[in-house]
Design a protein around this motif. Structure first.
Motif, PDB file in Angstrom:
ATOM      1  N   PRO A   1       0.813  -1.214   0.000  1.00  0.00           N
ATOM      2  CA  PRO A   1       0.000   0.000   0.000  1.00  0.00           C
ATOM      3  C   PRO A   1       0.846   1.263   0.000  1.00  0.00           C
ATOM      4  CG  PRO A   1       0.188  -0.837   2.221  1.00  0.00           C
ATOM      5  CD  PRO A   1       0.944  -1.809   1.336  1.00  0.00           C
ATOM      6  N   GLY A   2       0.222   2.375  -0.350  1.00  0.00           N
ATOM      7  CA  GLY A   2       0.872   3.675  -0.224  1.00  0.00           C
ATOM      8  C   GLY A   2       1.568   4.152  -1.478  1.00  0.00           C
ATOM      9  N   ASN A   3       2.089   5.354  -1.398  1.00  0.00           N
ATOM     10  CA  ASN A   3       2.825   5.994  -2.489  1.00  0.00           C
ATOM     11  C   ASN A   3       4.310   5.888  -2.165  1.00  0.00           C
ATOM     12  OD1 ASN A   3       4.237   7.995  -4.002  1.00  0.00           O
ATOM     13  ND2 ASN A   3       2.314   9.073  -4.369  1.00  0.00           N
ATOM     14  N   ILE A   4       5.041   5.043  -2.867  1.00  0.00           N
ATOM     15  CA  ILE A   4       6.432   4.746  -2.516  1.00  0.00           C
ATOM     16  C   ILE A   4       7.313   5.988  -2.619  1.00  0.00           C
ATOM     17  CG2 ILE A   4       7.111   4.004  -4.835  1.00  0.00           C
ATOM     18  CD1 ILE A   4       8.266   2.532  -1.439  1.00  0.00           C
ATOM     19  N   ILE A   5       7.012   6.897  -3.528  1.00  0.00           N
ATOM     20  CA  ILE A   5       7.814   8.118  -3.646  1.00  0.00           C
ATOM     21  C   ILE A   5       7.653   8.976  -2.388  1.00  0.00           C
ATOM     22  CG2 ILE A   5       8.105  10.280  -4.927  1.00  0.00           C
ATOM     23  CD1 ILE A   5       7.355   8.756  -7.464  1.00  0.00           C
ATOM     24  N   LYS A   6       6.425   9.138  -1.936  1.00  0.00           N
ATOM     25  CA  LYS A   6       6.165   9.904  -0.714  1.00  0.00           C
ATOM     26  C   LYS A   6       6.746   9.186   0.501  1.00  0.00           C
ATOM     27  CE  LYS A   6       2.279  11.695   2.033  1.00  0.00           C
ATOM     28  NZ  LYS A   6       2.722  13.082   2.137  1.00  0.00           N
ATOM     29  N   MET A   7       6.581   7.871   0.559  1.00  0.00           N
ATOM     30  CA  MET A   7       7.073   7.091   1.690  1.00  0.00           C
ATOM     31  C   MET A   7       8.583   7.228   1.848  1.00  0.00           C
ATOM     32  SD  MET A   7       4.587   3.840   0.955  1.00  0.00           S
ATOM     33  CE  MET A   7       5.641   2.598   1.673  1.00  0.00           C
ATOM     34  N   LEU A   8       9.302   7.319   0.743  1.00  0.00           N
ATOM     35  CA  LEU A   8      10.761   7.433   0.802  1.00  0.00           C
ATOM     36  C   LEU A   8      11.214   8.874   1.006  1.00  0.00           C
ATOM     37  CD1 LEU A   8      11.779   4.956  -2.031  1.00  0.00           C
ATOM     38  CD2 LEU A   8      12.103   4.641   0.420  1.00  0.00           C
ATOM     39  N   SER A   9      10.707   9.785   0.198  1.00  0.00           N
ATOM     40  CA  SER A   9      11.222  11.153   0.224  1.00  0.00           C
ATOM     41  C   SER A   9      10.791  11.933   1.456  1.00  0.00           C
ATOM     42  CB  SER A   9      10.778  11.903  -1.034  1.00  0.00           C
ATOM     43  OG  SER A   9       9.368  12.018  -1.080  1.00  0.00           O
ATOM     44  N   GLU A  10       9.602  11.642   1.976  1.00  0.00           N
ATOM     45  CA  GLU A  10       9.088  12.405   3.111  1.00  0.00           C
ATOM     46  C   GLU A  10       9.082  11.618   4.418  1.00  0.00           C
ATOM     47  OE1 GLU A  10       5.318  14.198   2.286  1.00  0.00           O
ATOM     48  OE2 GLU A  10       5.875  14.746   0.243  1.00  0.00           O
ATOM     49  N   GLU A  11       8.799  10.325   4.347  1.00  0.00           N
ATOM     50  CA  GLU A  11       8.644   9.539   5.570  1.00  0.00           C
ATOM     51  C   GLU A  11       9.869   8.688   5.898  1.00  0.00           C
ATOM     52  OE1 GLU A  11       5.010   7.427   4.823  1.00  0.00           O
ATOM     53  OE2 GLU A  11       3.894   9.273   4.439  1.00  0.00           O
ATOM     54  N   TRP A  12      10.723   8.407   4.892  1.00  0.00           N
ATOM     55  CA  TRP A  12      11.968   7.671   5.048  1.00  0.00           C
ATOM     56  C   TRP A  12      11.732   6.185   5.389  1.00  0.00           C
ATOM     57  CZ3 TRP A  12      14.142  11.529   9.206  1.00  0.00           C
ATOM     58  CH2 TRP A  12      14.234  12.798   8.640  1.00  0.00           C
ATOM     59  N   MET A  13      12.823   5.451   5.416  1.00  0.00           N
ATOM     60  CA  MET A  13      12.787   4.036   5.786  1.00  0.00           C
ATOM     61  C   MET A  13      14.102   3.683   6.464  1.00  0.00           C
ATOM     62  SD  MET A  13      13.566   2.045   2.185  1.00  0.00           S
ATOM     63  CE  MET A  13      14.996   2.455   1.171  1.00  0.00           C
ATOM     64  N   LEU A  14      14.155   2.491   7.048  1.00  0.00           N
ATOM     65  CA  LEU A  14      15.406   1.945   7.571  1.00  0.00           C
ATOM     66  C   LEU A  14      15.825   0.771   6.699  1.00  0.00           C
ATOM     67  CD1 LEU A  14      14.925   1.865  11.465  1.00  0.00           C
ATOM     68  CD2 LEU A  14      16.178   3.549  10.105  1.00  0.00           C
ATOM     69  N   ILE A  15      17.103   0.764   6.322  1.00  0.00           N
ATOM     70  CA  ILE A  15      17.702  -0.403   5.661  1.00  0.00           C
ATOM     71  C   ILE A  15      18.483  -1.133   6.752  1.00  0.00           C
ATOM     72  CG2 ILE A  15      19.269  -1.224   3.875  1.00  0.00           C
ATOM     73  CD1 ILE A  15      18.924   1.514   2.486  1.00  0.00           C
ATOM     74  N   THR A  16      18.196  -2.405   6.931  1.00  0.00           N
ATOM     75  CA  THR A  16      18.887  -3.168   7.966  1.00  0.00           C
ATOM     76  C   THR A  16      19.598  -4.352   7.345  1.00  0.00           C
ATOM     77  OG1 THR A  16      17.201  -2.538   9.582  1.00  0.00           O
ATOM     78  CG2 THR A  16      18.656  -4.355  10.176  1.00  0.00           C
ATOM     79  N   GLY A  17      20.943  -4.322   7.405  1.00  0.00           N
ATOM     80  CA  GLY A  17      21.754  -5.407   6.890  1.00  0.00           C
ATOM     81  C   GLY A  17      22.356  -6.212   8.025  1.00  0.00           C
ATOM     82  N   GLY A  18      22.795  -7.423   7.732  1.00  0.00           N
ATOM     83  CA  GLY A  18      23.406  -8.280   8.743  1.00  0.00           C
ATOM     84  C   GLY A  18      22.401  -9.245   9.344  1.00  0.00           C
ATOM     85  N   ASN A  19      22.875 -10.122  10.211  1.00  0.00           N
ATOM     86  CA  ASN A  19      22.010 -11.074  10.900  1.00  0.00           C
ATOM     87  C   ASN A  19      22.701 -11.543  12.172  1.00  0.00           C
ATOM     88  OD1 ASN A  19      23.888 -13.116  10.017  1.00  0.00           O
ATOM     89  ND2 ASN A  19      22.839 -13.096   8.036  1.00  0.00           N
TER      90      ASN A  19
END
Length: 386
Positions: free
Chosen positions: A231-249
């Motif tokens: 769901p949602g607008n991926i452009i808005k979600m990234l440019s305005e709301e941001w995300m976390l990238i989590t690498g490793g385990n």
């Protein structure tokens, strides 16, 4: 030619309403009446949030939504955190047609009530009335104007033309208010929006039915969905709301805040792509790992994302400092229970951007002599939403 164009533009608003009148969502039952009053109600479930978290998130959204702005007026009239109650008043313009030389609009006033309890928020929209035309001293109550009895023909197969515009715009306004409150709590909107990037297509074998049947892919507190149901607008979600990238385990993993990336379809697989600077601690974890997650949050967790963007996992316990709660996916990837959506990916392609590949002269000048980001493209393995 110019006159013809003006004529077409003037017809557009009327054409739009002629189209909307046939939409089933505006037909019988679209305007609920309880004890003689128009009352729109919605229960918004947020099972992983406490009463206080829900109250804080809804109040923050309400303070932004109900305020004086460009001719509209609103206010949060009452709030009591202990009782979990918030009451707001809204007053805004409802535009029916905005033509070159004429403007057809009304003023709509309404009240919104919230009751916040652990795991959910009950939302009501009521006391709706209109002022039309705007210089009129009369108020038109929704009960006398947009109900099935007032706004539809006897057989309830058509909307009455002169009233249709009020009913349509009111239903749209209510949907927008419900969606705003849902998003503030990280809840998937009832009617998911299309993604504003490259379309994500799921291979035939990945149906919703067989995904739901795969118990090994379950994640407590989340529902698994197919990639094409994100769901949602991926452009808005990234440019305005941001995300976390989590690498490793395992014991060695790290989240970083990011706003560059997207979704798409490559080599017959749904994919997500992101970009990481070699200066970031997460860079080596992504380089050496096989899977990783992209996680999305509501405005409630803005400070946590800020922290992850300004602190390095090399120097301290970044997860603890951000106040996040780690969860492990069935595949062993790391994510956080505060996220409203988790996208788990398996690394498919990683490639450092070459300065010679940049066509834009300004960008090329800006990045000349600097360390370039690496692009990671990953096959989407799982998507979980609250």
């Amino acid at each position: 030619m110019m006159k013809r164009l003006l004529f077409i533009l003037c017809l557009l608003p009327a054409f739009a309403f002629a189209q909307e009148e046939t939409d089933i969502k505006y037909m019988a039952g679209a305007v609920p009446v309880v004890n003689g009053k128009v009352l729109f109600k919605k229960e918004i479930k947020a099972p992983n949030l406490s009463k206080d978290q829900i109250f804080d998130a809804v109040q923050a959204w309400a303070n932004t939504r109900f305020k004086t702005d460009k001719g509209n007026w609103g206010q949060v009239a009452y709030s009591n955190k202990e009782e979990g109650q918030i009451a707001c008043y809204g007053s805004e313009h409802m535009v029916f047609a905005d033509k070159t030389f004429s403007l057809d609009r009304a003023k709509v006033n309404y009240r919104v009530n919230f009751i916040c309890t652990p795991g959910k928020c009950d939302m009501e929209i009521t006391n709706i009335h209109y002022i039309y035309p705007e210089d009129s001293k009369d108020r038109l109550p929704a009960e006398d104007w947009i109900t099935d009895e007032q706004a539809m023909n006897k057989d309830q197969t058509k909307l009455i033309k002169r009233i249709a515009k009020f009913r349509i715009k009111t239903v749209d306004m209510v949907e927008s208010l419900f969606e705003g409150a849902e998003k503030s709590l990280g809840v998937q909107p009832s009617a998911p929006q299309a993604i504003a990037a490259a379309p994500v297509v799921t291979p035939p074998a990945q149906t919703v039915e067989n995904i739901a049947a795969t118990s090994g892919d379950a994640l407590q507190g989340y529902k698994r969905i197919a990639p094409d149901k994100i769901p949602g607008n991926i452009i808005k979600m990234l440019s305005e709301e941001w995300m976390l990238i989590t690498g490793g385990n395992g014991e060695k993993y790290n989240p970083m805040t990011a706003s560059w990336g997207g979704l798409g379809y490559l080599y017959n697989k749904p994919v997500a792509f992101c970009f990481i600077s070699p200066a970031r601690y997460t860079y080596d974890l992504m380089d050496n790992g096989e899977t990783y997650t992209l996680t999305f949050y509501t405005e409630t967790y803005r400070e946590a994302l800020n922290y992850c963007g300004h602190n390095s996992g090399k120097d301290a316990d970044k997860v603890k400092g951000a106040g996040l709660t780690t969860i492990t996916t069935p595949s062993g990837s790391k994510a956080f229970s505060e996220a409203w959506m988790i996208i788990e990916c398996r690394k498919m392609i990683s490639q450092t951007i070459n300065i010679d590949g940049i066509s834009d002269p300004q960008l090329k000048k800006q990045w000349a002599g600097k360390a370039m980001h690496k692009m990671f493209i990953g096959e989407i393995l799982n998507v979980w939403v609250k």
